[in-house]
Design a protein around this motif. Structure first.
Motif, PDB file in Angstrom:
ATOM      1  N   MET A   1      -7.687 -13.705  50.992  1.00 34.74           N
ATOM      2  CA  MET A   1      -7.297 -12.449  50.249  1.00 34.74           C
ATOM      3  C   MET A   1      -7.419 -12.030  48.762  1.00 34.74           C
ATOM      4  O   MET A   1      -7.425 -11.441  48.407  1.00 34.74           O
ATOM      5  N   PHE A   2      -6.876 -13.258  48.281  1.00 30.31           N
ATOM      6  CA  PHE A   2      -6.608 -13.327  46.160  1.00 30.31           C
ATOM      7  C   PHE A   2      -7.983 -13.365  46.077  1.00 30.31           C
ATOM      8  O   PHE A   2      -7.195 -14.206  44.907  1.00 30.31           O
ATOM      9  N   ASP A   3      -8.885 -13.571  46.646  1.00 25.79           N
ATOM     10  CA  ASP A   3      -9.500 -14.443  45.513  1.00 25.79           C
ATOM     11  C   ASP A   3     -10.669 -13.934  44.316  1.00 25.79           C
ATOM     12  O   ASP A   3     -10.812 -14.637  43.469  1.00 25.79           O
ATOM     13  N   ASP A   4     -10.759 -12.592  44.640  1.00 27.97           N
ATOM     14  CA  ASP A   4     -11.030 -11.574  43.392  1.00 27.97           C
ATOM     15  C   ASP A   4      -9.627 -11.422  42.717  1.00 27.97           C
ATOM     16  O   ASP A   4     -10.049 -10.128  41.727  1.00 27.97           O
ATOM     17  N   LEU A   5      -8.597 -12.163  42.972  1.00 28.76           N
ATOM     18  CA  LEU A   5      -7.281 -11.525  42.438  1.00 28.76           C
ATOM     19  C   LEU A   5      -8.005 -11.657  40.734  1.00 28.76           C
ATOM     20  O   LEU A   5      -7.490 -12.847  40.341  1.00 28.76           O
ATOM     21  N   SER A   6      -7.661 -11.472  39.519  1.00 25.72           N
ATOM     22  CA  SER A   6      -8.437 -11.868  38.508  1.00 25.72           C
ATOM     23  C   SER A   6      -6.895 -11.202  37.857  1.00 25.72           C
ATOM     24  O   SER A   6      -6.387 -10.373  37.027  1.00 25.72           O
ATOM     25  N   LEU A   7      -6.295 -12.601  36.815  1.00 24.47           N
ATOM     26  CA  LEU A   7      -5.038 -12.742  35.493  1.00 24.47           C
ATOM     27  C   LEU A   7      -5.524 -10.817  34.970  1.00 24.47           C
ATOM     28  O   LEU A   7      -4.383 -10.532  34.426  1.00 24.47           O
ATOM     29  N   ALA A   8      -6.727 -11.218  34.671  1.00 21.60           N
ATOM     30  CA  ALA A   8      -7.541  -9.997  32.662  1.00 21.60           C
ATOM     31  C   ALA A   8      -6.681  -8.408  33.885  1.00 21.60           C
ATOM     32  O   ALA A   8      -6.181  -7.793  33.464  1.00 21.60           O
ATOM     33  N   ALA A   9      -6.608  -8.721  35.106  1.00 21.98           N
ATOM     34  CA  ALA A   9      -7.113  -6.900  35.605  1.00 21.98           C
ATOM     35  C   ALA A   9      -5.470  -6.892  35.540  1.00 21.98           C
ATOM     36  O   ALA A   9      -5.012  -5.602  35.377  1.00 21.98           O
ATOM     37  N   LEU A  10      -4.230  -7.755  36.553  1.00 23.22           N
ATOM     38  CA  LEU A  10      -3.325  -7.734  36.193  1.00 23.22           C
ATOM     39  C   LEU A  10      -2.124  -7.242  34.981  1.00 23.22           C
ATOM     40  O   LEU A  10      -1.154  -6.647  34.721  1.00 23.22           O
ATOM     41  N   ALA A  11      -2.849  -8.132  34.285  1.00 24.05           N
ATOM     42  CA  ALA A  11      -2.973  -8.087  32.379  1.00 24.05           C
ATOM     43  C   ALA A  11      -2.906  -6.553  32.193  1.00 24.05           C
ATOM     44  O   ALA A  11      -2.082  -6.258  31.913  1.00 24.05           O
ATOM     45  N   VAL A  12      -3.662  -5.892  32.639  1.00 24.12           N
ATOM     46  CA  VAL A  12      -3.806  -4.359  32.348  1.00 24.12           C
ATOM     47  C   VAL A  12      -3.366  -3.876  32.959  1.00 24.12           C
ATOM     48  O   VAL A  12      -2.855  -3.065  32.104  1.00 24.12           O
ATOM     49  N   VAL A  13      -2.704  -3.942  34.209  1.00 20.97           N
ATOM     50  CA  VAL A  13      -2.495  -3.000  35.031  1.00 20.97           C
ATOM     51  C   VAL A  13      -0.727  -2.660  34.304  1.00 20.97           C
ATOM     52  O   VAL A  13      -0.183  -2.004  34.512  1.00 20.97           O
ATOM     53  N   PHE A  14      -0.596  -4.454  33.911  1.00 25.05           N
ATOM     54  CA  PHE A  14       1.129  -4.232  33.500  1.00 25.05           C
ATOM     55  C   PHE A  14       1.267  -3.658  32.461  1.00 25.05           C
ATOM     56  O   PHE A  14       2.195  -2.957  31.436  1.00 25.05           O
ATOM     57  N   GLY A  15       0.094  -3.754  31.263  1.00 22.65           N
ATOM     58  CA  GLY A  15       0.054  -2.737  30.152  1.00 22.65           C
ATOM     59  C   GLY A  15      -0.084  -1.165  30.635  1.00 22.65           C
ATOM     60  O   GLY A  15       0.682  -0.773  29.455  1.00 22.65           O
ATOM     61  N   MET A  16      -0.666  -1.047  31.092  1.00 17.57           N
ATOM     62  CA  MET A  16      -0.461   0.280  31.892  1.00 17.57           C
ATOM     63  C   MET A  16       1.007   1.291  32.843  1.00 17.57           C
ATOM     64  O   MET A  16       1.639   1.756  32.201  1.00 17.57           O
ATOM     65  N   SER A  17       1.441  -0.459  33.305  1.00 17.38           N
ATOM     66  CA  SER A  17       3.363  -0.345  33.489  1.00 17.38           C
ATOM     67  C   SER A  17       3.855   0.039  32.175  1.00 17.38           C
ATOM     68  O   SER A  17       4.680   0.769  32.527  1.00 17.38           O
ATOM     69  N   GLY A  18       4.004  -0.631  30.950  1.00 13.81           N
ATOM     70  CA  GLY A  18       4.563  -0.722  30.496  1.00 13.81           C
ATOM     71  C   GLY A  18       4.945   0.946  29.480  1.00 13.81           C
ATOM     72  O   GLY A  18       5.467   1.383  29.010  1.00 13.81           O
ATOM     73  N   ILE A  19       3.527   1.005  29.518  1.00 14.64           N
ATOM     74  CA  ILE A  19       2.303   2.539  28.591  1.00 14.64           C
ATOM     75  C   ILE A  19       3.276   3.395  29.723  1.00 14.64           C
ATOM     76  O   ILE A  19       3.919   4.751  28.774  1.00 14.64           O
ATOM     77  N   SER A  20       3.414   3.426  30.526  1.00 15.30           N
ATOM     78  CA  SER A  20       3.996   4.995  31.528  1.00 15.30           C
ATOM     79  C   SER A  20       5.293   4.700  31.756  1.00 15.30           C
ATOM     80  O   SER A  20       6.148   5.550  31.802  1.00 15.30           O
ATOM     81  N   TYR A  21       5.842   3.199  31.568  1.00 19.55           N
ATOM     82  CA  TYR A  21       7.427   3.065  31.306  1.00 19.55           C
ATOM     83  C   TYR A  21       8.049   4.320  30.271  1.00 19.55           C
ATOM     84  O   TYR A  21       9.090   4.601  29.866  1.00 19.55           O
ATOM     85  N   VAL A  22       7.204   3.691  29.104  1.00 22.68           N
ATOM     86  CA  VAL A  22       7.552   4.700  27.972  1.00 22.68           C
ATOM     87  C   VAL A  22       7.544   5.747  27.523  1.00 22.68           C
ATOM     88  O   VAL A  22       8.846   6.079  27.087  1.00 22.68           O
ATOM     89  N   THR A  23       5.999   6.364  28.592  1.00 23.69           N
ATOM     90  CA  THR A  23       6.336   7.932  28.777  1.00 23.69           C
ATOM     91  C   THR A  23       7.101   8.544  29.806  1.00 23.69           C
ATOM     92  O   THR A  23       8.493   9.355  29.049  1.00 23.69           O
ATOM     93  N   LYS A  24       8.232   7.718  30.032  1.00 24.71           N
ATOM     94  CA  LYS A  24       8.761   8.002  30.817  1.00 24.71           C
ATOM     95  C   LYS A  24      10.529   8.346  30.992  1.00 24.71           C
ATOM     96  O   LYS A  24      10.992   9.266  30.384  1.00 24.71           O
TER      97      LYS A  24
END
Lengths: 106, 252
Positions: A1-24
């Motif tokens: 299930m986790f074979d296609d888990l990419s750290l780069a993708a997760l890093a982008v996701v957490f970048g999005m989280s940070g930006i979203s929280y800053v706007t909220k």
């Protein structure tokens, strides 16, 4: 299930989280100190619609008659019923039918 | 969605004027407040869950893994921005476009968060800034309504946001698992799910004839940019063009 888990993708996701929280949280923090002008409000308000239209204009221009027909149906239904989900389901249904119809004719 | 934003404006404006006197007391921050927010928001949260399923399917189709899709819903918690992100997602992720569009699409939250200042300045910083993670269009709308009624429930945003969070994350997981099983999405018209959602949302953002000019400029700039600039930058260009046109129109 986790074979296609990419750290780069997760890093982008957490970048999005940070930006979203800053706007909220940032509005509470910043506009607590500075009152936004009407111009700033208008500019911020116009952004989401503009982003959607930018996406749609290119996507629909590159589509064909089935997409254009379905797009009209989506707009008509959401205006009538105010239901985004019903409009979405109808749009998808119409695009499938029109593609099938055009496929049969061709 | 735009109706809610329109309400933001009036709620922000009115909250400055029409808060009844004698309402300046402390806000509670209790389990009862969380519970009230959660229960009030639950029906709306189920509706949000339906989008969550669509989001999960689209995320898998765009190439996100199941854990990545779930992590995005759990930590970003911003529907429009997430849909745009999977719209531009690619095998080699356009990091700049994804992050900048997230910022652009979420900038409206600045106003939503600001409209809560009347009440949230009376909470501890930890409670205020913790609750603000759960700010969404829906939880915000319900919270402003509740606080303006004079309930004094400072934990309402946390509770209503938690209801949204639970439904959004669960639905994303369901959609992502289902989406992973579909081998040929175009046959079912799934490639048209995102354009359909965007079209329906944009109808909500339509604000009468004055919206026409910004949107026409956005479309022209986006199409032109897509021809001359590789990648997905046309989305940003179009969004910013709409914003500038709106402001220039307002100045006149």
């Amino acid at each position: 299930m986790f074979d296609d888990l990419s750290l780069a993708a997760l890093a982008v996701v957490f970048g999005m989280s940070g930006i979203s929280y800053v706007t909220k949280a940032g509005g509470f923090w910043l506009l607590n100190r500075v009152d936004p002008s009407d111009t700033t409000r208008d500019a911020l308000d116009a952004l989401p619609g503009g982003v959607l239209i930018a996406f749609l204009s290119v996507r629909l221009l590159n589509g064909g008659p089935p997409e254009w027909g379905a797009a009209l149906v989506v707009v008509a239904i959401v205006r009538q019923t105010d239901s985004v989900l019903l409009a979405m389901a109808s749009g998808v249904g119409v695009v499938v039918i029109l593609r099938g119809g055009i496929g049969t004719l061709a | 969605m735009s109706r809610e934003i329109a309400e933001t404006q009036s709620a922000t404006d009115e909250s400055d004027r029409s808060v009844p006197s004698g309402f300046e007391g402390d806000l509670s921050f209790s389990f009862a407040g969380i519970r009230a927010g959660f229960v009030t928001c639950l029906p709306i949260a189920f509706g949000v869950g339906a989008y969550g399923i669509a989001f999960g399917v689209l995320a898998r189709e765009a190439g996100l893994s199941l854990p990545t899709a779930i992590a995005m819903s759990a930590t970003v918690l911003a529907g429009a921005a997430q849909f745009v992100a999977v719209g531009v997602w690619d095998r080699s992720i356009p990091v700049g476009t994804v992050l900048v569009t997230t910022l652009i699409v979420n900038l409206r939250y600045l106003l939503l968060g600001a409209s809560l200042r009347k009440w949230f300045t009376r909470l501890s910083a930890r409670r205020a800034y913790g609750s603000l993670f759960f700010l969404t269009d829906e939880s915000w709308a319900l919270t402003v309504e509740d606080l303006r009624s004079g309930s004094g429930r400072g934990a309402f945003l946390l509770g209503s946001g938690l209801a949204i969070w639970v439904c959004w994350v669960t639905a994303t997981a369901v959609g992502a698992v289902a989406g992973g099983m579909i081998s040929n999405p175009d046959v079912y018209g799934l490639d048209f799910v995102l354009p359909s959602i965007f079209l329906a949302l944009s109808v909500g953002f339509w604000d009468g004839r004055e919206t026409l000019a910004p949107w026409m400029v956005a479309a022209i700039v986006a199409v032109t940019t897509s021809v001359f600039v590789p990648g997905q930058w046309y989305i940003l260009a179009g969004g910013l063009a709409a914003s500038l046109t709106e402001v220039r129109g307002g100045v006149r």
